[in-house]
Scaffold this motif. Sequence first.
Motif, PDB file in Angstrom:
ATOM      1  N   ASN A  12       0.816  -1.213   0.000  1.00  0.00           N
ATOM      2  CA  ASN A  12       0.000   0.000   0.000  1.00  0.00           C
ATOM      3  C   ASN A  12       0.852   1.268   0.000  1.00  0.00           C
ATOM      4  N   ASN A  31       2.545  -4.674  -9.776  1.00  0.00           N
ATOM      5  CA  ASN A  31       1.748  -3.486  -9.481  1.00  0.00           C
ATOM      6  C   ASN A  31       0.335  -3.883  -9.066  1.00  0.00           C
ATOM      7  N   THR A  33      -1.460  -1.875  -7.196  1.00  0.00           N
ATOM      8  CA  THR A  33      -2.106  -0.617  -6.842  1.00  0.00           C
ATOM      9  C   THR A  33      -3.156  -0.287  -7.893  1.00  0.00           C
ATOM     10  N   ASN A  34      -3.824   0.834  -7.730  1.00  0.00           N
ATOM     11  CA  ASN A  34      -4.773   1.295  -8.752  1.00  0.00           C
ATOM     12  C   ASN A  34      -4.177   2.450  -9.550  1.00  0.00           C
ATOM     13  N   LYS A  35      -2.823   2.584  -9.489  1.00  0.00           N
ATOM     14  CA  LYS A  35      -2.124   3.660 -10.188  1.00  0.00           C
ATOM     15  C   LYS A  35      -0.984   3.094 -11.024  1.00  0.00           C
ATOM     16  N   PRO A  55      -1.684  -0.801 -13.600  1.00  0.00           N
ATOM     17  CA  PRO A  55      -2.286  -1.538 -12.493  1.00  0.00           C
ATOM     18  C   PRO A  55      -2.623  -2.976 -12.893  1.00  0.00           C
ATOM     19  N   ILE A  68       5.052   6.099  -8.041  1.00  0.00           N
ATOM     20  CA  ILE A  68       3.676   5.613  -7.937  1.00  0.00           C
ATOM     21  C   ILE A  68       2.751   6.778  -8.207  1.00  0.00           C
TER      22      ILE A  68
END
Length: 69
Positions: A12, A31, A33-35, A55, A68
């Motif tokens: 995170n 990855n 993440t949502n980025k 992502p 990020i």
Amino acid sequence: MNDHERGATYENPKAGCYDAPDGPGGLEIGNFTNKEVTVFDEPKCAGETVTVVEPGNDADVFGASVRIG
């Protein structure tokens, strides 16, 4: 985002720039993440962009830092 070659795992992560723990080298990026994760060939997210990991994707690349977001 994982850096298994260097032994670092970032869970995170906040948006921003992260230098590879042991300097430039092979990075294994997952990855989750949502980025986007942008990989750079120099520390401090400087120099040329090596690749962008979208992502949900993985990449094995040479790099010195990642951004990020």
